[in-house]
Design a protein around this motif. Sequence first.
Motif, PDB file in Angstrom:
ATOM      1  N   UNK A  17       7.451   2.990   5.514  1.00  0.00           N
ATOM      2  CA  UNK A  17       7.523   3.072   4.804  1.00  0.00           C
ATOM      3  C   UNK A  17       6.689   3.003   3.606  1.00  0.00           C
ATOM      4  N   UNK A  18       7.345   1.409   3.646  1.00  0.00           N
ATOM      5  CA  UNK A  18       6.899   0.786   1.642  1.00  0.00           C
ATOM      6  C   UNK A  18       5.389   0.427   2.309  1.00  0.00           C
ATOM      7  N   UNK A  19       4.978   0.341   3.906  1.00  0.00           N
ATOM      8  CA  UNK A  19       3.425   0.099   3.445  1.00  0.00           C
ATOM      9  C   UNK A  19       2.401   0.673   3.701  1.00  0.00           C
ATOM     10  N   UNK A  20       2.881   2.694   3.954  1.00  0.00           N
ATOM     11  CA  UNK A  20       1.977   3.578   4.112  1.00  0.00           C
ATOM     12  C   UNK A  20       2.045   4.342   3.056  1.00  0.00           C
ATOM     13  N   UNK A  21       3.777   4.368   1.480  1.00  0.00           N
ATOM     14  CA  UNK A  21       3.743   4.968   0.737  1.00  0.00           C
ATOM     15  C   UNK A  21       3.608   4.197  -0.803  1.00  0.00           C
ATOM     16  N   UNK A  23       6.534   1.229  -2.791  1.00  0.00           N
ATOM     17  CA  UNK A  23       8.088   1.150  -2.845  1.00  0.00           C
ATOM     18  C   UNK A  23       8.809   1.686  -2.995  1.00  0.00           C
ATOM     19  N   UNK A  24       7.724   1.921  -4.557  1.00  0.00           N
ATOM     20  CA  UNK A  24       8.553   2.925  -5.655  1.00  0.00           C
ATOM     21  C   UNK A  24       8.005   4.649  -4.638  1.00  0.00           C
ATOM     22  N   UNK A  25       7.202   5.192  -4.513  1.00  0.00           N
ATOM     23  CA  UNK A  25       7.248   6.188  -3.817  1.00  0.00           C
ATOM     24  C   UNK A  25       8.178   6.657  -2.874  1.00  0.00           C
ATOM     25  N   UNK A  26       8.644   5.690  -1.994  1.00  0.00           N
ATOM     26  CA  UNK A  26       9.295   5.850  -0.760  1.00  0.00           C
ATOM     27  C   UNK A  26      10.380   6.467  -0.533  1.00  0.00           C
ATOM     28  N   UNK A  27      11.135   7.058  -0.147  1.00  0.00           N
ATOM     29  CA  UNK A  27      12.437   8.136  -1.207  1.00  0.00           C
ATOM     30  C   UNK A  27      13.739   7.368   0.245  1.00  0.00           C
ATOM     31  N   UNK A  28      14.442   7.536   0.245  1.00  0.00           N
ATOM     32  CA  UNK A  28      15.993   7.564   1.141  1.00  0.00           C
ATOM     33  C   UNK A  28      15.851   8.188   1.956  1.00  0.00           C
ATOM     34  N   UNK A  29      15.113   9.117   1.962  1.00  0.00           N
ATOM     35  CA  UNK A  29      14.741  10.494   2.993  1.00  0.00           C
ATOM     36  C   UNK A  29      13.688  10.123   4.091  1.00  0.00           C
ATOM     37  N   UNK A  89       3.444 -21.402   8.047  1.00  0.00           N
ATOM     38  CA  UNK A  89       3.852 -19.841   7.117  1.00  0.00           C
ATOM     39  C   UNK A  89       2.426 -19.138   7.272  1.00  0.00           C
ATOM     40  N   UNK A  90       1.412 -19.662   7.860  1.00  0.00           N
ATOM     41  CA  UNK A  90       0.667 -19.043   8.458  1.00  0.00           C
ATOM     42  C   UNK A  90       0.728 -18.348   9.839  1.00  0.00           C
ATOM     43  N   UNK A  91       1.565 -19.088  10.488  1.00  0.00           N
ATOM     44  CA  UNK A  91       1.907 -18.030  11.526  1.00  0.00           C
ATOM     45  C   UNK A  91       2.625 -16.604  11.554  1.00  0.00           C
ATOM     46  N   UNK A  92       3.288 -17.265  10.380  1.00  0.00           N
ATOM     47  CA  UNK A  92       4.699 -16.076  10.453  1.00  0.00           C
ATOM     48  C   UNK A  92       3.799 -15.397   9.923  1.00  0.00           C
ATOM     49  N   UNK A  93       2.860 -15.609   8.665  1.00  0.00           N
ATOM     50  CA  UNK A  93       2.329 -14.148   7.909  1.00  0.00           C
ATOM     51  C   UNK A  93       1.299 -13.130   8.461  1.00  0.00           C
ATOM     52  N   UNK A  94       0.354 -13.950   9.571  1.00  0.00           N
ATOM     53  CA  UNK A  94      -0.285 -14.299  10.219  1.00  0.00           C
ATOM     54  C   UNK A  94       0.086 -12.781  11.793  1.00  0.00           C
ATOM     55  N   UNK A  95       1.526 -13.221  11.470  1.00  0.00           N
ATOM     56  CA  UNK A  95       2.050 -12.065  12.504  1.00  0.00           C
ATOM     57  C   UNK A  95       2.803 -11.385  11.560  1.00  0.00           C
ATOM     58  N   UNK A  96       3.079 -11.033  10.444  1.00  0.00           N
ATOM     59  CA  UNK A  96       4.232 -10.419   9.943  1.00  0.00           C
ATOM     60  C   UNK A  96       2.532  -9.766   8.936  1.00  0.00           C
ATOM     61  N   UNK A  97       1.896  -8.774   8.477  1.00  0.00           N
ATOM     62  CA  UNK A  97       0.948  -9.116   7.505  1.00  0.00           C
ATOM     63  C   UNK A  97       1.869  -8.358   6.242  1.00  0.00           C
ATOM     64  N   UNK A  98       2.077  -6.892   6.817  1.00  0.00           N
ATOM     65  CA  UNK A  98       2.916  -6.030   6.442  1.00  0.00           C
ATOM     66  C   UNK A  98       4.411  -6.395   5.345  1.00  0.00           C
ATOM     67  N   UNK A  99       5.063  -6.847   5.742  1.00  0.00           N
ATOM     68  CA  UNK A  99       6.601  -7.843   5.950  1.00  0.00           C
ATOM     69  C   UNK A  99       5.177  -9.077   4.686  1.00  0.00           C
ATOM     70  N   UNK A 100       4.729  -9.372   4.582  1.00  0.00           N
ATOM     71  CA  UNK A 100       3.952 -10.745   4.095  1.00  0.00           C
ATOM     72  C   UNK A 100       3.845  -9.957   3.042  1.00  0.00           C
ATOM     73  N   UNK A 101       2.918  -9.097   2.567  1.00  0.00           N
ATOM     74  CA  UNK A 101       2.197  -8.028   1.521  1.00  0.00           C
ATOM     75  C   UNK A 101       4.134  -8.053   1.180  1.00  0.00           C
ATOM     76  N   UNK A 102       4.226  -7.355   1.420  1.00  0.00           N
ATOM     77  CA  UNK A 102       5.825  -7.028   1.019  1.00  0.00           C
ATOM     78  C   UNK A 102       6.751  -8.248   0.248  1.00  0.00           C
ATOM     79  N   UNK A 103       6.937  -8.693   0.862  1.00  0.00           N
ATOM     80  CA  UNK A 103       7.619 -10.152   0.332  1.00  0.00           C
ATOM     81  C   UNK A 103       6.461 -10.726  -1.271  1.00  0.00           C
ATOM     82  N   UNK A 104       5.079 -10.324  -1.134  1.00  0.00           N
ATOM     83  CA  UNK A 104       4.084 -11.199  -2.238  1.00  0.00           C
ATOM     84  C   UNK A 104       4.546 -10.156  -3.372  1.00  0.00           C
ATOM     85  N   UNK A 105       4.740  -9.080  -3.241  1.00  0.00           N
ATOM     86  CA  UNK A 105       5.268  -8.302  -4.307  1.00  0.00           C
ATOM     87  C   UNK A 105       6.658  -7.317  -4.805  1.00  0.00           C
ATOM     88  N   UNK A 106       7.566  -8.764  -3.607  1.00  0.00           N
ATOM     89  CA  UNK A 106       8.913  -8.486  -3.933  1.00  0.00           C
ATOM     90  C   UNK A 106       9.852  -8.935  -4.972  1.00  0.00           C
TER      91      UNK A 106
END
Length: 194
Positions: A17-21, A23-29, A89-106
Motif C-alpha cells: 500500500x505504501x508503495x502504491x499510494x 505512506x501518508x495516503x495509505x489508511x489502516x483500512x 547492502x546492494x544485495x538487499x536493496x536489489x532484492x527489496x527495492x520497494x522496501x529499500x525506498x520505504x526505508x530511505x524515506x521513512x
Amino acid sequence: MARPSRKNEILQAALACFTEFGVDATTIEMIRDRSGASIGSLYHHFGNKERIIAALYLAGTGEYAELLEQGFSTANSAEACVKLLVTSYIDWVAANPDWARFILHSRGRVEASERGDELREANRLHFQRIFEALSGYREQGLFKVMPADCFASVIIGPTHDFARNWLAGRTQTELADCRQLLAQVAWESVRANP
C-alpha cells in the motif's frame, strides 16, 4: 514451506500500500483490506499506522543486519569484511527495492515516533557489531587512520548514493552491475597504503 505469520502478512500488505499510494495516503483500512486481516488482528499486532511504519522499517533494517551477520561469519580478511558491507547492502536493496525506498524515506518519521529509541538502539548495536568485526584489522593497522564515525560513511557512502539514484530511476546502470566496482572502491578508500 511455512506459512507467513499474520504479522508479516500485515507488514507486507502495508509495504504494498505504501508503495502504491504513498505512506501518508495509505489508511489502516487499506492495509486491512490488502492483508485480509481482521481489524482486531491489525490492532492487536500494531495498534496504529505509525506502529506499522516503525515495525516495517525495523524489520527491513533487521533483515539487512542479519545478512551482514551471516557474511561476517565467513569473511576472513579486512578486505572481505569491507567488501561485505557493500555487497550485502546492494544485495538487499536489489532484492527489496520497494522496501529499500520505504526505508530511505521513512527514517525521520520512525526516529520521531514512539519507537525512535528502539531504532537508535538497533542502529547503535548494528554499528557496534560492524566495528567489532573490523577491530582486529584496525589494530593490525590495515585501515587508514580516520575518525571512527567517518569510517562507515567512507565505506558505504558511494554505494548508498548510487542505490538512492537507482531506486529513483535516475541511473542507466543496474545496481547489481556495480556490485564489485563499488565494493572495490570501498576497500581502496579505507585500506592502509601498502
